[in-house]
Design a protein around this motif. Structure first.
Motif, PDB file in Angstrom:
ATOM      1  N   VAL A  20      40.078  34.771  48.262  1.00 51.63           N
ATOM      2  CA  VAL A  20      38.735  33.774  48.319  1.00 51.63           C
ATOM      3  C   VAL A  20      37.684  33.988  47.196  1.00 51.63           C
ATOM      4  O   VAL A  20      37.314  35.009  46.595  1.00 51.63           O
ATOM      5  N   GLY A  21      37.582  32.701  46.838  1.00 46.77           N
ATOM      6  CA  GLY A  21      36.826  32.626  45.581  1.00 46.77           C
ATOM      7  C   GLY A  21      37.228  32.128  44.450  1.00 46.77           C
ATOM      8  O   GLY A  21      36.585  31.736  43.471  1.00 46.77           O
ATOM      9  N   MET A 169      29.722  36.043  38.085  1.00 51.74           N
ATOM     10  CA  MET A 169      30.677  36.825  38.439  1.00 51.74           C
ATOM     11  C   MET A 169      30.991  36.563  39.952  1.00 51.74           C
ATOM     12  O   MET A 169      31.995  37.127  40.570  1.00 51.74           O
ATOM     13  N   TRP A 170      30.328  35.747  40.804  1.00 50.87           N
ATOM     14  CA  TRP A 170      30.327  35.744  41.996  1.00 50.87           C
ATOM     15  C   TRP A 170      30.316  34.183  42.658  1.00 50.87           C
ATOM     16  O   TRP A 170      29.809  33.317  42.007  1.00 50.87           O
ATOM     17  N   HIS A 176      32.085  36.804  47.716  1.00 49.14           N
ATOM     18  CA  HIS A 176      33.317  36.831  47.211  1.00 49.14           C
ATOM     19  C   HIS A 176      33.143  36.602  45.677  1.00 49.14           C
ATOM     20  O   HIS A 176      32.452  35.785  45.137  1.00 49.14           O
ATOM     21  N   ALA A 177      34.037  37.263  44.974  1.00 52.17           N
ATOM     22  CA  ALA A 177      34.143  36.990  43.665  1.00 52.17           C
ATOM     23  C   ALA A 177      34.488  35.667  43.093  1.00 52.17           C
ATOM     24  O   ALA A 177      35.086  34.813  43.700  1.00 52.17           O
ATOM     25  N   SER A 178      33.775  35.017  42.113  1.00 56.98           N
ATOM     26  CA  SER A 178      34.312  33.962  41.588  1.00 56.98           C
ATOM     27  C   SER A 178      35.625  34.098  40.662  1.00 56.98           C
ATOM     28  O   SER A 178      35.957  35.059  40.555  1.00 56.98           O
ATOM     29  N   PRO A 179      36.406  33.002  40.116  1.00 58.32           N
ATOM     30  CA  PRO A 179      37.545  33.061  39.401  1.00 58.32           C
ATOM     31  C   PRO A 179      37.149  34.199  38.139  1.00 58.32           C
ATOM     32  O   PRO A 179      37.949  34.925  37.902  1.00 58.32           O
ATOM     33  N   LEU A 180      36.061  33.973  37.489  1.00 52.84           N
ATOM     34  CA  LEU A 180      35.665  35.114  36.489  1.00 52.84           C
ATOM     35  C   LEU A 180      35.547  36.510  37.164  1.00 52.84           C
ATOM     36  O   LEU A 180      36.164  37.449  36.655  1.00 52.84           O
ATOM     37  N   GLY A 277      39.717  28.046  38.763  1.00 54.20           N
ATOM     38  CA  GLY A 277      40.165  28.911  39.925  1.00 54.20           C
ATOM     39  C   GLY A 277      41.548  28.245  40.323  1.00 54.20           C
ATOM     40  O   GLY A 277      42.008  28.096  41.413  1.00 54.20           O
ATOM     41  N   ARG A 278      42.198  27.443  39.434  1.00 54.63           N
ATOM     42  CA  ARG A 278      43.463  26.694  39.857  1.00 54.63           C
ATOM     43  C   ARG A 278      44.420  27.709  40.094  1.00 54.63           C
ATOM     44  O   ARG A 278      44.787  28.709  39.532  1.00 54.63           O
ATOM     45  N   ALA A 279      45.236  27.634  41.318  1.00 54.62           N
ATOM     46  CA  ALA A 279      46.189  28.484  41.679  1.00 54.62           C
ATOM     47  C   ALA A 279      47.446  28.156  41.869  1.00 54.62           C
ATOM     48  O   ALA A 279      47.951  27.841  42.734  1.00 54.62           O
TER      49      ALA A 279
END
Length: 291
Positions: A20-21, A169-170, A176-180, A277-279
């Motif tokens: 998440v995030g 970072m969030w 929840h953490a950010s992608p970074l 954040g592309r997954a």
């Protein structure tokens, strides 16, 4: 054990391990455990990976719901990260939560798995109204370290570096953490596991200067906006006895292949160069199914 050969990696945990995030439920979640698997893949050909984490789970629920399936997958490597949801509940017992984590450490290591975990940052640095939680975080981290020593569990000390408090970072919910942030957590665990090429660069400040935060009434307005957008809904779920994970299942319940397609993405994200954040799906470049 830097020379261990990992063929089966299983991740247990809650929303952070679910990812998440880092992405969303439409495009798919990535997250630090996926990123760690991608980092491991070039060094462990044929690596298979399962992620049993489900958001909203307490440490006891992670143990009760995920440990048996994890053991059935017979991992060479397992990560166990849980306890933040417990920290935020009114009745928190550090010994009880750590005991649930330790039972997972014991069962997985007894079966021969290499196990890794993390320590938690003080959420009060990002959420001022959560300042009373700081003592809980310290108590839980101390117990995680002690339990890890008893079972030979690797600990990534993500709690003790100033970069962890950088808002970038969030994610906007500050929980929840950010992608970074997910990229840095993955790098921290890789470093703790002595993965070839991993180093302490994840502890370094972000390359660009940290933007100045709002002051005065603008800061107060921002806190009120955050409370209305995130704290209010979270509190409402607690009062109704509901969880963000109700009705959800693990996004990757079976061991499936990992490809190293995102190795460069991980490096860019770690440096702060890309954070969309592309997954893409780890097993073939497709968006994963929504669960």
């Amino acid at each position: 054990m830097p020379n261990d050969e990992y063929l089966r990696y299983v991740a247990l945990g809650d929303s952070q391990t679910e990812g998440v995030g880092d992405g969303d439920d439409l495009t798919g979640l990535r997250g630090w455990a996926d990123r760690l698997a991608e980092t491991l893949a070039p060094h462990h050909p044929g690596l298979l990976y399962a992620n049993l984490a489900v958001r909203g789970r307490l440490a006891g629920q992670v143990r009760d719901e995920q440990l048996a399936p994890a053991l059935a997958l017979r991992p060479d490597l397992a990560t166990v990260v849980a306890g933040v949801n417990d920290l935020l509940r009114p009745r928190f017992d550090a010994d009880e939560v750590a005991g649930r984590l330790e039972s997972m450490f014991a069962a997985l290591t007894a079966q021969g798995a290499r196990v890794a975990t993390v320590t938690f940052p003080d959420v009060a640095a990002l959420i001022p109204i959560a300042r009373p939680v700081g003592a809980r975080v310290t108590a839980l981290n101390d117990r995680i370290r002690s339990a890890a020593r008893r079972h030979g569990v690797v600990v990534a000390e993500t709690a003790s570096h100033p970069v962890v408090g950088d808002p970038r970072m969030w994610s906007p919910d500050r929980l929840h953490a950010s992608p970074l942030g997910h990229a840095r957590i993955a790098a921290a665990v890789a470093h703790a596991l002595a993965v070839p090429g991993a180093d302490d660069s994840w502890t370094h400040p972000l390359a660009d200067p940290r933007p100045a935060g709002p002051v005065g009434w603008r800061q107060a307005t921002g806190e009120l906006r955050w409370a209305a957008s995130f704290l209010g809904p979270w509190t409402a779920r607690r009062l109704r006895g509901r969880s963000s994970g109700d009705g959800r299942t693990a996004k990757r319940p079976e061991l499936t292949p990992v490809f190293a397609d995102h190795a460069n993405d991980n490096a860019n994200d770690l440096a702060g160069g890309r954070a969309d954040g592309r997954a893409d799906d780890l097993a073939g470049g497709r968006a994963p199914e929504r669960h």
